[in-house]
Design an enzyme around this catalytic site. Structure first.
Site, PDB file in Angstrom:
ATOM      1  N   LEU A 190     -25.964   5.784  52.844  1.00 48.27           N
ATOM      2  CA  LEU A 190     -25.377   6.023  51.508  1.00 48.27           C
ATOM      3  C   LEU A 190     -23.865   6.022  51.633  1.00 48.27           C
ATOM      4  CD1 LEU A 190     -27.395   9.174  50.304  1.00 48.27           C
ATOM      5  CD2 LEU A 190     -27.600   6.875  49.341  1.00 48.27           C
ATOM      6  N   HIS A 191     -23.182   5.221  50.843  1.00 42.55           N
ATOM      7  CA  HIS A 191     -21.720   5.317  50.861  1.00 42.55           C
ATOM      8  C   HIS A 191     -21.059   4.904  49.550  1.00 42.55           C
ATOM      9  CE1 HIS A 191     -21.848   0.975  51.430  1.00 42.55           C
ATOM     10  NE2 HIS A 191     -20.582   0.949  51.079  1.00 42.55           N
ATOM     11  N   ARG A 192     -21.833   4.387  48.607  1.00 41.02           N
ATOM     12  CA  ARG A 192     -21.212   3.924  47.357  1.00 41.02           C
ATOM     13  C   ARG A 192     -20.604   5.107  46.609  1.00 41.02           C
ATOM     14  NH1 ARG A 192     -20.424  -1.382  47.439  1.00 41.02           N
ATOM     15  NH2 ARG A 192     -22.182  -2.327  48.482  1.00 41.02           N
TER      16      ARG A 192
END
Ligand code: UD1
Length: 341
Positions: A190-192
């Site tokens: 997850l990084h958005r």
């Protein structure tokens, strides 16, 4: 020709590797690293594993607001372009380094190529969408990874070429190093910004995933790590945090996973190519073909069936070749034939 490749963030090092190897057979290449990603595990490890030449310039820009980051890059890239006077600039993907690189080249009337052109999420709240729209409008040549991406450029198609996706070649470069050890875990990344920058959204995703009766391996991106640490978010027992992985290790983790849950663009493609079911925590994707062919599913953590959908997702269809092959070769052949540069 003197060709200047501009990179800065993790996925760009991966895309650069096969391109650089091929382009150096015919041309002089210089590499500018903007320094957008600077940690050893976000940058150096990719240069080592993919045997990339050391960048000729590292601009050391680091983090900041979007305007600060892109603005500093623009100033520093311009200086290098004025010294080096390349015949052609190459930018990759959709990051702030892509935006600044394409703009700096255009302002100096240097011809440029956008690799991974034509992708659209049609969601302008994503910083990447703005970067893509700008790069596609101002680059002279557009190399598209999929037919659908190519169709998005219908208005400017004179300069666009369907080449396939360069990440196919990147994967090919390290395939022999992958150990097969099919395992009983789900891989999570997850990084958005829209998933991780708001702590309520991030903790909601994590809380929902704690209900999955599965071991989840979670290599944590620095952006996400900062949010978790700053908010003292405690991960549930079934989610096992690990540091950001190198390229070989990341592909290995994907290949051996039962399923992948992600918001990364690159991982959606890699999961498809590797034949691992992918659940994408987004409301839209640029890689529509992977969804249409059944191997990728968009999922909303607020959906009451979120967990059930993940558990029941079990694609079996054929994985058609949507991303092409020998892509770097095609790209460099096109470049060799560019006229009037
Ligand atoms: C960027 C790209 C995104 C791409 C992603 C891949 C933009 C707008 N976004 O997002 O398209 O999918 O890279 O990872 O360009 N940080 C570190 N160490 C590092 C790198 C970053 O601690 O080596 C920190 C930064 O200081 C910053 C945060 O992580 O606080 C986010 O980095 P940033 O470069 O702004 O964007 P990404 O979220 O990585």
């Amino acid at each position: 020709m003197k060709i200047c490749s501009i990179v800065g963030a993790r996925p760009q090092f991966i895309k650069l590797a096969p391109f650089s190897k091929e382009v150096r057979k015919f041309h002089q290449e210089i590499i500018i690293h903007t320094g957008q990603h600077y940690d050893a595990e976000m940058s150096d490890v990719f240069f080592e594993q993919l045997e990339l030449p050391k960048p000729d310039y590292n601009l050391g820009i680091g983090n900041g607001t979007h305007a600060e980051q892109a603005g500093k890059m623009l100033i520093e890239i311009e200086k290098v372009l004025m010294i080096e006077k390349p015949d052609l600039v190459i930018v990759f993907g959709d990051t702030n380094s892509t935006l600044a690189g394409s703009l700096a080249a255009a302002k100096q009337n240097i011809k440029s190529v956008h690799i991974e052109a034509g992708l659209r999420s049609f969601n302008r709240t994503m910083p990447e969408e703005i970067n893509r729209i700008v790069a596609d409008s101002i680059c002279d040549y557009l190399f598209t990874p999929t037919i659908l991406a190519h169709c998005n450029l219908i208005d400017i198609k004179l300069n666009s070429y369907f080449t396939g996706d360069i990440m196919v070649d990147s994967l090919e470069m390290i395939k022999s190093k992958i150990r097969q050890d099919k395992n009983n875990y789900i891989l999570l990344t997850l990084h958005r910004p829209y998933n991780v920058d708001d702590i309520n959204t991030l903790s909601n995703i994590i809380a929902k995933l704690s209900m999955l009766n599965e071991m989840i391996i979670f290599p944590i991106h620095p952006r996400t790590k900062k949010m978790i640490e700053n908010n003292n978010l405690v991960l549930p027992e079934n989610i096992i945090p690990i540091k950001p992985q190198g390229y070989v290790e990341c592909i290995e983790l994907q290949y051996n996973a039962k399923k992948i849950i992600t918001d990364s663009g690159g991982i959606q493609k890699e999961a498809y190519i590797l034949g691992v079911p992918c659940i994408t925590i987004r409301s839209e994707t640029e890689w529509i073909e992977t969804v249409e062919l059944g191997w990728n599913m968009l999922a909303n953590p607020n959906d009451k069936d979120f967990i059930k959908k993940i558990e029941q997702f079990n694609p079996t269809g054929e994985q058609k070749n949507i991303f092409g092959s020998n892509v770097a070769k095609k790209m460099v052949q096109l470049i060799n034939n560019f006229e009037n540069i």
